[in-house]
Design an enzyme around this catalytic site. Structure first.
Site, PDB file in Angstrom:
ATOM      1  N   ARG A 161      49.107  31.190  34.536  1.00 53.57           N
ATOM      2  CA  ARG A 161      48.853  30.395  33.340  1.00 53.57           C
ATOM      3  C   ARG A 161      49.829  29.231  33.165  1.00 53.57           C
ATOM      4  NH1 ARG A 161      46.654  35.368  32.198  1.00 53.57           N
ATOM      5  NH2 ARG A 161      48.531  36.330  31.376  1.00 53.57           N
ATOM      6  N   GLY A 190      50.873  44.893  33.660  1.00 50.01           N
ATOM      7  CA  GLY A 190      51.039  46.223  34.242  1.00 50.01           C
ATOM      8  C   GLY A 190      50.626  47.378  33.339  1.00 50.01           C
ATOM      9  N   GLU A 192      47.875  48.454  32.898  1.00 49.58           N
ATOM     10  CA  GLU A 192      46.790  49.197  33.561  1.00 49.58           C
ATOM     11  C   GLU A 192      47.323  50.039  34.716  1.00 49.58           C
ATOM     12  OE1 GLU A 192      46.218  46.159  32.082  1.00 49.58           O
ATOM     13  OE2 GLU A 192      45.046  47.348  30.696  1.00 49.58           O
ATOM     14  N   ASN A 208      48.448  47.185  25.687  1.00 50.90           N
ATOM     15  CA  ASN A 208      47.987  48.575  25.549  1.00 50.90           C
ATOM     16  C   ASN A 208      48.920  49.596  26.203  1.00 50.90           C
ATOM     17  OD1 ASN A 208      46.586  47.144  27.945  1.00 50.90           O
ATOM     18  ND2 ASN A 208      46.648  49.309  28.518  1.00 50.90           N
ATOM     19  N   ASP A 240      41.774  50.105  24.521  1.00 53.86           N
ATOM     20  CA  ASP A 240      42.275  48.861  25.125  1.00 53.86           C
ATOM     21  C   ASP A 240      42.034  47.659  24.210  1.00 53.86           C
ATOM     22  OD1 ASP A 240      43.561  47.272  26.969  1.00 53.86           O
ATOM     23  OD2 ASP A 240      41.800  46.957  28.214  1.00 53.86           O
ATOM     24  N   TRP A 260      43.299  37.153  25.789  1.00 50.89           N
ATOM     25  CA  TRP A 260      44.585  36.464  25.883  1.00 50.89           C
ATOM     26  C   TRP A 260      44.529  35.050  25.311  1.00 50.89           C
ATOM     27  CZ3 TRP A 260      44.338  31.964  28.653  1.00 50.89           C
ATOM     28  CH2 TRP A 260      43.296  31.841  29.565  1.00 50.89           C
ATOM     29  N   GLU A 310      43.588  29.357  34.777  1.00 46.80           N
ATOM     30  CA  GLU A 310      43.997  29.616  33.392  1.00 46.80           C
ATOM     31  C   GLU A 310      45.171  28.738  32.970  1.00 46.80           C
ATOM     32  OE1 GLU A 310      44.645  33.863  33.022  1.00 46.80           O
ATOM     33  OE2 GLU A 310      42.516  34.291  33.301  1.00 46.80           O
ATOM     34  N   LYS A 355      42.217  41.537  19.565  1.00 42.05           N
ATOM     35  CA  LYS A 355      41.004  41.931  20.267  1.00 42.05           C
ATOM     36  C   LYS A 355      40.058  42.676  19.333  1.00 42.05           C
ATOM     37  CE  LYS A 355      41.380  43.312  24.748  1.00 42.05           C
ATOM     38  NZ  LYS A 355      42.038  44.036  25.885  1.00 42.05           N
TER      39      LYS A 355
END
Lengths: 575, 197
Positions: free
Chosen positions: A152, A212, A214, A301, A344, A420, A102, A372
């Site tokens: 990235r 983080g 998630e 999120n 999400d 992203w 990425e 999104k």
């Protein structure tokens, strides 16, 4: 010994066993990070003035997204819509890590710095691909990250390059030698923190967010001193008090989100003390407005992703664009797209500073974000307020149906819209270019208590719908009207970066390995090249001597399981 | 299949790296000694030949450590594990995890996956987006287990236990995933996963 061990990273199933056997013997040397190679044969030094003016020149590519504005716009014109059909490979640089790529290469005075999964950094000759040095981060014993071992890229300032790591450290390397100068622990990986974004350096401060969301982290943007890694300030994306917000029943576009506000208020009265586990990661670089000394970023999120009963309230500042003071890290303003998100469908793609027409048609400083949700949101930089949102770039259906145990179908799927993937802007054409996914999914909820930071905490699941086709779309959105000027559809969902150039081009890659150039004004396909693995990194452009190059990492993608590879392809016109 | 094979090769390479990385903080050799008690059920080097006991060889160290911790703290119930847990320290658990993670998986040769079920299982796995967490090739990452090459019977039991809430130390993720799986889906997935090695 270490080199031998890592050489097997590109091995096969057959050699894996041998590498395991070597693993134990390699313990001692792996106590230290390793740099190999003779170093860059000249001094590398990037001044703040060069970083500030990066967007206006076509020699170097100094920021992940091109400039502090993050327009990913390259002002050079050597490669243009007239001659791009002749573009061909100048060289291929192969890394030793075959995994999701990425990175956005950073280029200064003919030297390129690029990263791979698992936090390797390479310095190479940007015109020939000759390797100058190779740094391997010494990973700590505990890592916790959800979406692949990605990285990235680096940031550069002075004679140092900076990288965030999977074990939640920030490292500073000598740009000339690749030697480790300092490292600092950003946050605790046992609590779900990790780093995949490239940092942003400004006025000798290294800015970085965190993954983080998630795992039940408390998100932040931190600033570290570039000289020694000492913490300068922290802005938490979850305020200790007030994260319940104004109990907004509607999203940014005015659609009802079917919240049970009364039940949420009752739950909040019982327990509103969950700010430490409410999530709110910051996945991508902030943009920096030097005139007003403001840092802009978007926040991801809330945790857990799909189970909202654990976290009553708007969950500020999740799913928001936020502005803070560059020097002190203090709050200036925010705008939330989705209060109390349970899908999400968060804010990830980095914000872009660009002048836009306000509602009265006057040009004002604006900031835009590709969501999104499939909308491009256009804001007034003065107070974060929303001026307009674009028409939906991909199909939206059944919004906002609440997730169920058996699964509720809603479009877009949980990866977006725009993931992203950073957008690019051609301000002359008034267009923002967004890479979109179309992945029909069902959203499933499952009650789950905070598991302590070490386990994925989704509070449910997403599932694809096998009978429905998935595809991708490049959408060129007029930022003054919100209308799509054109769209270019692809056979797979899109993830990765876009690059706009003054040569009238838009570059992007696909999971099937195709790296493409479209006409910036019409969206017509002008050139493509098969890289042999997913072209899912972030393309950049630069010059060495009199030649313009375009570079793209093609290592596939973990999240969408696109074919892995290990190469950066660099293109130029024939002599 | 080519794509799948490439993904498996790449993912295997990753485990090599993960194992090498894990090795420096936790002691594989100490783990080897401590693992002597595990062999009766989990087989030499964690390559169990009894399908009800999971293969531990090549598993991610982080997953193994968290499972041992969960067994010890009562978050995952398995009476057969109880006698082995009471004296295990945190360091013991780290060493054991490091040891098994560093071993090569040699999958049981006595299970022949049904090709029709494998095909259906692969499709179901794509639908359920298993690899978003378990990674390409199902090699696992961090606290998410490797399930490639795991015993058919063990996979079936775990998916059913998640579905019926007999196993609940998954923070709800696998509970949610397994709710919509039929018995046939579980059979197909276990055939598919057992054949990945």
């Amino acid at each position: 010994m270490q080199n031998n061990t890592f050489a097997f990273v590109r091995g096969t199933v057959l050699t894996a066993g041998i590498a395991f056997a070597l693993g134990a013997g390699a313990q001692e040397v792996q106590q230290k990070p390793a740099t190999s190679g003779g170093g860059v044969p000249k001094n590398v030094n990037v001044s703040q003035e060069a970083l500030t003016k990066a967007g206006g020149q076509g020699v170097n590519w100094l920021h992940t997204n091109g400039s502090y504005d993050q327009q990913r716009f390259y002002p050079g014109t050597q490669i243009s819509n007239q001659n791009v059909k002749n573009l061909r490979v100048a060289y291929v640089f192969q890394t030793e890590v075959v995994e999701s790529m990425e990175t956005a290469p950073i280029v200064i005075d003919g030297v390129m710095f690029l990263t791979t999964s698992y936090n390797h950094v390479y310095a190479v000759d940007a015109a020939t691909g000759k390797e100058f040095w190779h740094y391997k981060h010494k990973m700590g014993p505990v890592t916790t990250f959800c979406c692949g071992p990605n990285n990235r890229g680096v940031a550069i300032s002075g004679g140092k390059v900076f990288m965030g790591t999977l074990d939640a450290k920030l490292v500073a390397l000598d740009a000339k030698t690749g030697k480790l100068l300092w490292e600092t622990q950003i946050a605790d990986p046992e609590k779900g923190y990790s780093e995949t974004m490239s940092p942003t350096v400004i006025d000798n401060k290294v800015l970085i967010g965190t993954n983080g969301g998630e795992y039940g982290v408390r998100g932040f943007v931190k600033a570290f001193n570039a000289d020694d890694g000492k913490l300068a300030w922290t802005f938490y994306t979850i305020p200790e008090k007030g994260h319940e917000g104004k109990w907004d029943p509607k999203d940014a576009t005015g659609r009802d989100m079917k919240r049970d506000i009364a039940a949420e208020k009752a739950a909040f009265a019982k327990d509103g003390s969950f700010y430490q586990t409410l999530g709110g990661g910051v996945w991508m670089n902030p943009s920096v407005d030097l005139k007003s000394r403001t840092v802009w970023f978007v926040v991801g999120n809330p945790s857990p992703d799909l189970y909202g009963a654990e976290r009553p309230g708007d969950n500020l500042y999740t799913n928001s664009i936020v502005a803070i003071d560059l020097d002190k890290g203090t709050y200036k303003c925010h705008f939330q797209y989705i209060a109390h998100d349970v899908w999400d469908l968060d804010a990830v793609s980095p914000p872009i500073l660009v002048d836009v027409k306000d509602k009265a048609g006057k040009m004002i400083p604006g900031v835009i974000h590709g969501g999104k949700t499939g909308h491009v949101y256009v804001h007034d930089r003065k107070d974060c307020s929303l001026i307009r949102f674009s028409e939906a770039m991909v199909p939206q259906e059944n919004m906002w149906v609440l997730p169920t145990t058996e699964g509720a179908r809603m479009l877009p799927g949980a990866n977006g819209g725009v993931e992203w993937s950073p957008m690019a802007v051609n301000s002359k054409l008034r267009l923002a270019y967004a890479l979109n996914l179309h992945q029909p999914m069902t959203y499933h909820v499952e009650p789950a208590k905070y598991p302590g930071g070490s386990k994925l905490w989704l509070g449910g699941a997403f599932k694809a719908i096998p009978s429905e086709k998935q595809w991708g779309r490049v959408a060129a959105v007029n930022i003054d009207t919100g209308k799509m000027a054109w769209k270019y559809d692809t056979e797979q969902p899109l993830i990765g970066g876009g690059l706009a150039t003054a040569g009238g081009l838009f570059f992007f890659g696909e999971g099937n390995g195709l790296f493409k150039a479209l006409d910036a004004a019409s969206g017509k396909l002008l050139w493509s090249f098969q890289c042999g693995a997913g072209a899912n990194a972030m393309p950049v452009s630069y010059m060495v001597g009199k030649k313009q190059y375009v570079a793209m990492g093609c290592g596939g993608n973990t999240q969408l399981d696109f074919k892995r590879g290990n190469s950066v392809f660099v293109f130029a016109l024939p002599d | 299949m080519e794509k799948l094979r490439a993904a498996i090769i790449a993912a295997t390479a990753l485990v090599v790296m993960a194992a090498a990385v894990a090795a420096h903080a936790q002691d594989v050799e100490k783990g080897r000694k401590k693992a002597e008690a595990c062999i009766a059920c989990h087989g030499p080097n964690g390559n169990s030949t009894q399908p009800q006991f999971p293969i531990l060889a090549g598993q991610t160290a982080r997953y193994l450590y968290l499972q041992l911790k969960d067994f010890k703290e009562g978050c995952r119930a398995e009476p057969q594990m109880d006698p082995f847990l009471k004296d295990l320290s945190r360091d013991d658990m780290f060493d054991l995890s490091a040891f098994f993670a560093a071993q090569k998986l040699r999958t049981a040769a006595n299970f022949k996956p049904d090709p029709v079920k494998v095909e259906r299982g692969k499709k179901k796995a794509d639908e359920v987006l298993c690899t978003m967490c378990h990674l390409g090739g199902f090699m696992g990452q961090n606290e998410i287990p490797r399930v490639a090459g795991q015993h058919y019977a063990y996979v079936v039991k775990q998916l059913k236990d998640f579905k019926t809430a007999k196993r609940t130390n998954d923070a709800g993720n696998m509970a949610s995933v397994s709710k919509t799986l039929s018995d046939q889906d579980i059979d197909d997935l276990a055939n598919f996963l057992a054949g990945l090695y």
